[in-house]
Design a protein around this motif. Structure first.
Motif, PDB file in Angstrom:
ATOM      1  N   ASP A 265      -2.544  22.730 -54.579  1.00  0.00           N
ATOM      2  CA  ASP A 265      -3.597  23.723 -54.802  1.00  0.00           C
ATOM      3  C   ASP A 265      -3.043  25.072 -54.359  1.00  0.00           C
ATOM      4  OD1 ASP A 265      -5.862  25.379 -54.650  1.00  0.00           O
ATOM      5  OD2 ASP A 265      -7.177  23.678 -54.234  1.00  0.00           O
ATOM      6  N   CYS A 266      -2.734  25.915 -55.339  1.00  0.00           N
ATOM      7  CA  CYS A 266      -2.089  27.195 -55.048  1.00  0.00           C
ATOM      8  C   CYS A 266      -3.063  28.227 -54.479  1.00  0.00           C
ATOM      9  CB  CYS A 266      -1.426  27.741 -56.312  1.00  0.00           C
ATOM     10  SG  CYS A 266      -0.188  26.628 -57.015  1.00  0.00           S
ATOM     11  N   GLU A 267      -4.358  27.950 -54.565  1.00  0.00           N
ATOM     12  CA  GLU A 267      -5.403  28.847 -54.055  1.00  0.00           C
ATOM     13  C   GLU A 267      -5.387  30.221 -54.715  1.00  0.00           C
ATOM     14  OE1 GLU A 267      -6.511  29.521 -50.116  1.00  0.00           O
ATOM     15  OE2 GLU A 267      -7.612  27.648 -50.070  1.00  0.00           O
ATOM     16  N   GLY A 268      -5.167  30.285 -55.977  1.00  0.00           N
ATOM     17  CA  GLY A 268      -5.254  31.591 -56.627  1.00  0.00           C
ATOM     18  C   GLY A 268      -4.621  31.569 -57.995  1.00  0.00           C
ATOM     19  N   SER A 269      -4.802  32.711 -58.674  1.00  0.00           N
ATOM     20  CA  SER A 269      -5.490  33.874 -58.172  1.00  0.00           C
ATOM     21  C   SER A 269      -5.979  34.687 -59.348  1.00  0.00           C
ATOM     22  CB  SER A 269      -4.532  34.727 -57.322  1.00  0.00           C
ATOM     23  OG  SER A 269      -5.073  35.963 -57.007  1.00  0.00           O
ATOM     24  N   ASP A 270      -7.033  35.502 -59.111  1.00  0.00           N
ATOM     25  CA  ASP A 270      -7.514  36.424 -60.135  1.00  0.00           C
ATOM     26  C   ASP A 270      -6.558  37.587 -60.329  1.00  0.00           C
ATOM     27  OD1 ASP A 270      -9.893  35.016 -60.647  1.00  0.00           O
ATOM     28  OD2 ASP A 270     -10.863  35.915 -58.918  1.00  0.00           O
ATOM     29  N   LEU A 271      -5.685  37.832 -59.369  1.00  0.00           N
ATOM     30  CA  LEU A 271      -4.672  38.880 -59.503  1.00  0.00           C
ATOM     31  C   LEU A 271      -3.577  38.386 -60.443  1.00  0.00           C
ATOM     32  CD1 LEU A 271      -4.407  39.955 -55.746  1.00  0.00           C
ATOM     33  CD2 LEU A 271      -5.645  41.118 -57.584  1.00  0.00           C
ATOM     34  N   GLN A 272      -3.340  39.134 -61.513  1.00  0.00           N
ATOM     35  CA  GLN A 272      -2.447  38.642 -62.564  1.00  0.00           C
ATOM     36  C   GLN A 272      -1.041  38.366 -62.061  1.00  0.00           C
ATOM     37  OE1 GLN A 272      -2.562  41.160 -66.009  1.00  0.00           O
ATOM     38  NE2 GLN A 272      -4.692  40.667 -66.487  1.00  0.00           N
ATOM     39  N   GLY A 273      -0.538  39.214 -61.169  1.00  0.00           N
ATOM     40  CA  GLY A 273       0.818  39.022 -60.671  1.00  0.00           C
ATOM     41  C   GLY A 273       0.960  37.718 -59.906  1.00  0.00           C
ATOM     42  N   ILE A 274      -0.028  37.407 -59.066  1.00  0.00           N
ATOM     43  CA  ILE A 274       0.006  36.164 -58.298  1.00  0.00           C
ATOM     44  C   ILE A 274      -0.180  34.975 -59.231  1.00  0.00           C
ATOM     45  CG2 ILE A 274      -1.130  34.828 -56.483  1.00  0.00           C
ATOM     46  CD1 ILE A 274      -1.855  37.495 -55.149  1.00  0.00           C
ATOM     47  N   ALA A 275      -1.098  35.096 -60.173  1.00  0.00           N
ATOM     48  CA  ALA A 275      -1.326  34.007 -61.125  1.00  0.00           C
ATOM     49  C   ALA A 275      -0.060  33.712 -61.919  1.00  0.00           C
ATOM     50  CB  ALA A 275      -2.469  34.372 -62.067  1.00  0.00           C
ATOM     51  N   ARG A 276       0.629  34.743 -62.375  1.00  0.00           N
ATOM     52  CA  ARG A 276       1.862  34.534 -63.145  1.00  0.00           C
ATOM     53  C   ARG A 276       2.918  33.819 -62.312  1.00  0.00           C
ATOM     54  NH1 ARG A 276       0.759  39.739 -65.455  1.00  0.00           N
ATOM     55  NH2 ARG A 276       2.022  40.728 -63.840  1.00  0.00           N
ATOM     56  N   PHE A 277       2.958  34.138 -61.012  1.00  0.00           N
ATOM     57  CA  PHE A 277       3.940  33.478 -60.147  1.00  0.00           C
ATOM     58  C   PHE A 277       3.721  31.965 -60.153  1.00  0.00           C
ATOM     59  CE2 PHE A 277       4.900  31.626 -55.986  1.00  0.00           C
ATOM     60  CZ  PHE A 277       6.256  31.890 -55.904  1.00  0.00           C
ATOM     61  N   TYR A 278       2.489  31.511 -59.935  1.00  0.00           N
ATOM     62  CA  TYR A 278       2.232  30.075 -59.880  1.00  0.00           C
ATOM     63  C   TYR A 278       2.324  29.426 -61.257  1.00  0.00           C
ATOM     64  CZ  TYR A 278       0.718  30.999 -55.109  1.00  0.00           C
ATOM     65  OH  TYR A 278       0.686  31.377 -53.792  1.00  0.00           O
ATOM     66  N   GLN A 279       1.976  30.172 -62.278  1.00  0.00           N
ATOM     67  CA  GLN A 279       2.092  29.632 -63.638  1.00  0.00           C
ATOM     68  C   GLN A 279       3.538  29.353 -64.020  1.00  0.00           C
ATOM     69  OE1 GLN A 279      -0.055  32.762 -65.596  1.00  0.00           O
ATOM     70  NE2 GLN A 279      -1.997  31.635 -65.596  1.00  0.00           N
ATOM     71  N   LYS A 280       4.480  30.071 -63.406  1.00  0.00           N
ATOM     72  CA  LYS A 280       5.897  29.808 -63.660  1.00  0.00           C
ATOM     73  C   LYS A 280       6.258  28.362 -63.330  1.00  0.00           C
ATOM     74  CE  LYS A 280       7.638  34.470 -62.530  1.00  0.00           C
ATOM     75  NZ  LYS A 280       8.507  35.228 -61.596  1.00  0.00           N
ATOM     76  N   PHE A 281       5.561  27.788 -62.345  1.00  0.00           N
ATOM     77  CA  PHE A 281       5.849  26.421 -61.924  1.00  0.00           C
ATOM     78  C   PHE A 281       5.097  25.386 -62.763  1.00  0.00           C
ATOM     79  CE2 PHE A 281       6.816  29.076 -58.277  1.00  0.00           C
ATOM     80  CZ  PHE A 281       8.002  28.539 -57.796  1.00  0.00           C
ATOM     81  N   GLY A 282       4.301  25.856 -63.708  1.00  0.00           N
ATOM     82  CA  GLY A 282       3.528  24.952 -64.559  1.00  0.00           C
ATOM     83  C   GLY A 282       2.116  24.704 -64.075  1.00  0.00           C
ATOM     84  N   ALA A 283       1.665  25.452 -63.063  1.00  0.00           N
ATOM     85  CA  ALA A 283       0.305  25.274 -62.556  1.00  0.00           C
ATOM     86  C   ALA A 283      -0.717  25.692 -63.612  1.00  0.00           C
ATOM     87  CB  ALA A 283       0.103  26.097 -61.286  1.00  0.00           C
TER      88      ALA A 283
END
Length: 305
Positions: A265-283
């Motif tokens: 559970d990455c706990e985020g995020s509505d902030l696009q930069g943070i969301a893109r970071f976790y999406q890189k891992f396939g979240a």
């Protein structure tokens, strides 16, 4: 069908915490934030709503100001709301929200991902990654040049390790993000005590990334239950951002817990930069919901808008 009249309000002394925790553990959304120990730490004196014998429950995380009790979301508690062993229907969620609005003149809370009330005000992003499969299979879902970033980090000889220094992990996070997160100093004190308890019970752990020189680049405190690993505080220091240490930290975390069957559970995020970071891992997104009610007298509405 559950109606507001079927819902009982329990004052804090009336709550059977053994039954409460058993109900949360067997619920369709068994989130650690709703465990009684977590609630005791982050919202002391919390009350509850209940249907039946802890069949459907909801924590009431209240505070008081100007003599008025109101509901708010505790710090470090991303989502709460209604919990039940079976799916919480919109009708049930709405009945609980009606009961809440009858009892509190002001409410600002986040409902969990299983609580899609028909009256929620906004939907929010929470990214999660299944750790069911082995690392090689999970890594096939890495994208947006993440593999290149991880290969580049190899030349820096980054070191991934554990730590038992809760104060370090939380204080670094506080110094880095307090203005952004909006948590109070006393919330950080409470969370430090909670994190220490979780470490002692084996439900919390710290992972960090250093250079071979010992310089700290990134550090995170994570909680763990039978279902999820929760990214509660994750901090990348300035040189760590330069060396992409957070990419390395989460890659190593995924390696460590791959095949565990847990959900990261990455706990985020509505902030696009943070969301893109976790999406890189396939979240992928598992949204949760914000619910607000304001029945304050007009003269007090300036206080909370």
């Amino acid at each position: 069908m559950i109606g507001a009249a079927d819902i009982i309000h329990l004052g804090h002394p009336q709550i059977d915490k053994a039954k409460w925790d058993a109900s949360i553990a067997s619920s369709s959304c068994p989130l650690i934030y709703a465990n009684s120990r977590y609630l005791d730490a982050m919202s002391p004196g919390w009350d509850a709503l209940m249907v039946g014998d802890y069949q459907v429950i909801m924590p009431l995380t209240w505070r008081s100001k100007l003599g008025i009790q109101y509901l708010c979301q505790p710090a470090f508690s991303q989502q709460l709301g209604v919990f039940s062993k079976t799916h919480v229907s919109k009708e049930t969620a709405d009945a609980f929200m009606k009961k809440v609005s009858m009892e509190y003149k002001f409410v600002e809370i986040f409902l969990n991902y299983g609580n899609e009330s028909s009256n929620y005000q906004s939907q929010h992003v929470n990214l999660v990654l299944s750790l069911q499969q082995d690392y090689e299979t999970i890594a096939k879902g890495f994208r947006n040049k993440l593999p290149n970033s991880l290969k580049r980090s190899e030349k820096f000889h980054l070191q991934y390790s554990s730590s038992d220094n809760v104060a370090e992990a939380v204080s670094i996070y506080q110094k880095s993000y307090q203005n952004r997160m909006g948590a109070r100093s006393e919330d950080y004190d409470s969370f430090t005590k909670l994190a220490t308890q979780l470490m002692q019970s084996g439900e919390g752990f710290i992972r960090k990334v250093n250079l071979s020189s010992g310089e700290l680049l990134a550090i995170g405190f994570f909680a763990k239950d039978k279902h999820r690993i929760y990214n509660l505080t994750s901090t990348t220091l300035p040189n760590g951002r330069t060396l992409e240490a957070n990419h390395f930290l989460f890659d190593q975390l995924i390696r460590e817990f791959s095949g565990s069957g847990l959900l990261l559970d990455c706990e985020g995020s509505d902030l696009q930069g943070i969301a893109r970071f976790y999406q890189k891992f396939g979240a992928v997104n598992q949204p949760y919901f914000f619910w607000k009610s304001n029945r304050l007298p007009a003269i007090l509405r300036w206080w909370k808008r």
